[in-house]
Scaffold this motif. Structure first.
Motif, PDB file in Angstrom:
ATOM      1  N   ALA A  57       0.827  -1.202   0.000  1.00  0.00           N
ATOM      2  CA  ALA A  57       0.000   0.000   0.000  1.00  0.00           C
ATOM      3  C   ALA A  57       0.863   1.254   0.000  1.00  0.00           C
ATOM      4  O   ALA A  57       0.513   2.258  -0.643  1.00  0.00           O
ATOM      5  N   LEU A  58       2.008   1.226   0.692  1.00  0.00           N
ATOM      6  CA  LEU A  58       2.887   2.389   0.717  1.00  0.00           C
ATOM      7  C   LEU A  58       3.424   2.703  -0.672  1.00  0.00           C
ATOM      8  O   LEU A  58       3.523   3.872  -1.068  1.00  0.00           O
ATOM      9  N   ALA A  59       3.766   1.660  -1.439  1.00  0.00           N
ATOM     10  CA  ALA A  59       4.266   1.882  -2.798  1.00  0.00           C
ATOM     11  C   ALA A  59       3.212   2.554  -3.665  1.00  0.00           C
ATOM     12  O   ALA A  59       3.509   3.500  -4.412  1.00  0.00           O
ATOM     13  N   ILE A  60       1.970   2.096  -3.573  1.00  0.00           N
ATOM     14  CA  ILE A  60       0.901   2.693  -4.377  1.00  0.00           C
ATOM     15  C   ILE A  60       0.567   4.080  -3.856  1.00  0.00           C
ATOM     16  O   ILE A  60       0.215   4.985  -4.626  1.00  0.00           O
ATOM     17  N   ALA A  61       0.693   4.273  -2.539  1.00  0.00           N
ATOM     18  CA  ALA A  61       0.479   5.601  -1.983  1.00  0.00           C
ATOM     19  C   ALA A  61       1.536   6.575  -2.498  1.00  0.00           C
ATOM     20  O   ALA A  61       1.239   7.718  -2.858  1.00  0.00           O
ATOM     21  N   GLN A 359      -4.279  14.041  -5.260  1.00  0.00           N
ATOM     22  CA  GLN A 359      -3.320  12.960  -5.069  1.00  0.00           C
ATOM     23  C   GLN A 359      -2.769  12.902  -3.653  1.00  0.00           C
ATOM     24  O   GLN A 359      -2.368  11.837  -3.187  1.00  0.00           O
ATOM     25  N   VAL A 360      -2.744  14.036  -2.959  1.00  0.00           N
ATOM     26  CA  VAL A 360      -2.430  13.977  -1.530  1.00  0.00           C
ATOM     27  C   VAL A 360      -3.507  13.163  -0.810  1.00  0.00           C
ATOM     28  O   VAL A 360      -3.214  12.314   0.036  1.00  0.00           O
ATOM     29  N   GLY A 361      -4.751  13.410  -1.194  1.00  0.00           N
ATOM     30  CA  GLY A 361      -5.841  12.595  -0.652  1.00  0.00           C
ATOM     31  C   GLY A 361      -5.683  11.134  -1.020  1.00  0.00           C
ATOM     32  O   GLY A 361      -5.929  10.244  -0.188  1.00  0.00           O
ATOM     33  N   SER A 362      -5.256  10.858  -2.254  1.00  0.00           N
ATOM     34  CA  SER A 362      -5.039   9.477  -2.688  1.00  0.00           C
ATOM     35  C   SER A 362      -3.977   8.796  -1.837  1.00  0.00           C
ATOM     36  O   SER A 362      -4.113   7.626  -1.460  1.00  0.00           O
ATOM     37  N   PHE A 363      -2.895   9.524  -1.569  1.00  0.00           N
ATOM     38  CA  PHE A 363      -1.829   8.969  -0.731  1.00  0.00           C
ATOM     39  C   PHE A 363      -2.377   8.521   0.618  1.00  0.00           C
ATOM     40  O   PHE A 363      -2.130   7.395   1.065  1.00  0.00           O
ATOM     41  N   PHE A 364      -3.134   9.397   1.271  1.00  0.00           N
ATOM     42  CA  PHE A 364      -3.650   9.060   2.600  1.00  0.00           C
ATOM     43  C   PHE A 364      -4.715   7.965   2.531  1.00  0.00           C
ATOM     44  O   PHE A 364      -4.805   7.126   3.427  1.00  0.00           O
ATOM     45  N   GLY A 365      -5.517   7.963   1.466  1.00  0.00           N
ATOM     46  CA  GLY A 365      -6.524   6.924   1.326  1.00  0.00           C
ATOM     47  C   GLY A 365      -5.911   5.539   1.202  1.00  0.00           C
ATOM     48  O   GLY A 365      -6.338   4.581   1.860  1.00  0.00           O
TER      49      GLY A 365
END
Length: 411
Positions: A57-61, A359-365
């Protein structure tokens, strides 16, 4: 509001409108497709290498965050040097990231391949650049429809690549599946020829002064409505990225066969085709801020109902269809609000900064989905957080003022 922000296209461009739309839509579909399949690689890669879900998940984030950080700068390059060059270079990064991801065997390298390289590639070949090209190449009365079709094309990519990606994994293994998708991405440089061009260095409207990129950015970030738009788009990214990556494993956790994870993602893509086109039509006919508030509120309702009803295959399919209709329907009114307020001169740059918030939201999601699952053994907290953020986004969009910013020439 009646004056066009750019001159009408020439007769030769007008005759090429179908070619522009078709080429742009295919690019959007190819760009959207492989990244929508990333959730399918979570289980085979973590199983083979013994990673935690948080590691994947971190990689995709990181991918989503790098995409977001890169998007404004990619927009500046497209506004300066033209769309085709940027799309071509972005596609090369995208294909390289997918190919190297297929050879990744440790979590650290995964952050660089699936995270940084693919993130840069997605930014450089993003459907947002296609929408910016539509804003400049299409006549004003066709822009909203063009945004709808361009956004819907991304969903076509999701709808097509979801079963394809799962089929490639089952038939050839996850490594070969990534290599096949890398080869498909290399079609983007060829197609970008048909939407080439860059904005002319002319004022947005007659009687107004032209701007540099720094001047346009200062103007935008001093504008309260632009800041509200940036804030609201964070929620869109959070919700979409969390569902895209974590819905397939979530369904397995609640006893739904893994096959339906692919069906769910494909169904989201299919219904988003109708939702995006409908949103494009409505964008030209109603207040865009009201449309956006309604979309975010409806998302929250859909999520809450999905969580409260007993889990079953029908509930999953209904949720996917409903969420799919609302999936990227936020993009046409958001893009058009940027054009309404600031014109098309730097639309790729200004929408790039709006998308950075997304994309900041995507990272946290994505990241919080992995972190909280590993900590609690459940996705429930993130689901409810997504619903609450949707209500907040609906409220944030209501005060937006839909009016062009005047830039009078000095006396």
């Amino acid at each position: 509001m009646s004056n066009p922000s750019v001159p009408s296209p020439s007769h030769s461009v007008a005759r090429a409108i179908p070619v522009i739309l078709v080429a742009g839509c295919i690019i959007a579909a190819i760009n959207f497709g492989p990244r929508a399949t990333m959730g399918f690689f979570l289980t085979p890669m973590t199983t083979e290498y013994g990673w935690s879900r948080e590691a994947f998940a971190l990689a995709i984030a990181i991918q989503n965050l790098v995409w977001g950080i890169g998007q404004p700068f990619v927009g500046m390059l497209a506004d300066r040097f033209g769309t085709a060059r940027v799309l071509s270079i972005g596609a090369l990064f995208y294909a390289l990231g997918l190919a190297l991801m297929s050879q990744t065997s440790d979590a650290g390298t995964l952050q660089l391949t699936a995270g940084v390289l693919i993130g840069l590639g997605i930014a450089g070949s993003a459907f947002l650049l296609v929408l910016a090209a539509f804003a400049r190449l299409l006549p004003e009365h066709l822009r909203s429809i063009g945004y709808g079709f361009g956004t819907a094309a991304g969903s076509v990519g999701q709808f097509v690549f979801a079963p394809l990606g799962q089929g490639f994994i089952q038939a050839y293994g996850w490594q070969t599946a990534l290599l096949i998708m890398a080869a498909i991405v290399l079609a983007i440089p060829v197609l970008s020829f048909f939407i080439r061009g860059k904005p002319a260095a002319v004022p947005a409207r007659i009687g107004e002064k032209d701007q540099s990129i720094p001047e346009a950015l200062r103007e935008a970030f001093r504008h309260p409505s632009y800041r509200l738009l940036v804030t609201g788009f964070f929620v869109c990214g959070f919700q979409i990225a969390f569902i895209t990556v974590h819905l397939p494993p979530y369904l397995s956790d609640i006893g739904i066969p893994a096959l339906y994870g692919g069906y769910a993602i494909a169904l989201i893509g299919f219904f988003n085709i109708m939702g995006s086109i409908s949103s494009g039509v409505l964008t030209g006919r109603m207040r865009k801020r009201i449309l956006l508030a309604g979309i975010y509120l409806a998302r929250s309702v859909v999520i809450v109902v999905f969580l409260l009803v007993p889990p079953s295959i029908p509930s999953v399919l209904i949720f996917s269809a409903a969420m799919g209709f609302l999936w990227l329907s936020t993009v046409p009114p958001t893009q058009q609000l940027v054009v309404v307020m600031f014109g098309t001169r730097y639309v790729a740059t200004l929408f790039g900064f709006v998308f950075f918030s997304h994309q900041v939201g995507s990272f946290f999601g994505v990241w919080l989905g992995g972190v909280l699952y590993d900590a609690t053994g459940s996705y429930d907290i993130v689901w409810w957080l997504s619903a609450g953020l949707g209500v907040l986004a609906a409220l944030v969009h209501l005060p937006i003022v839909e009016r062009h910013v005047e830039r009078p020439l000095p006396a």
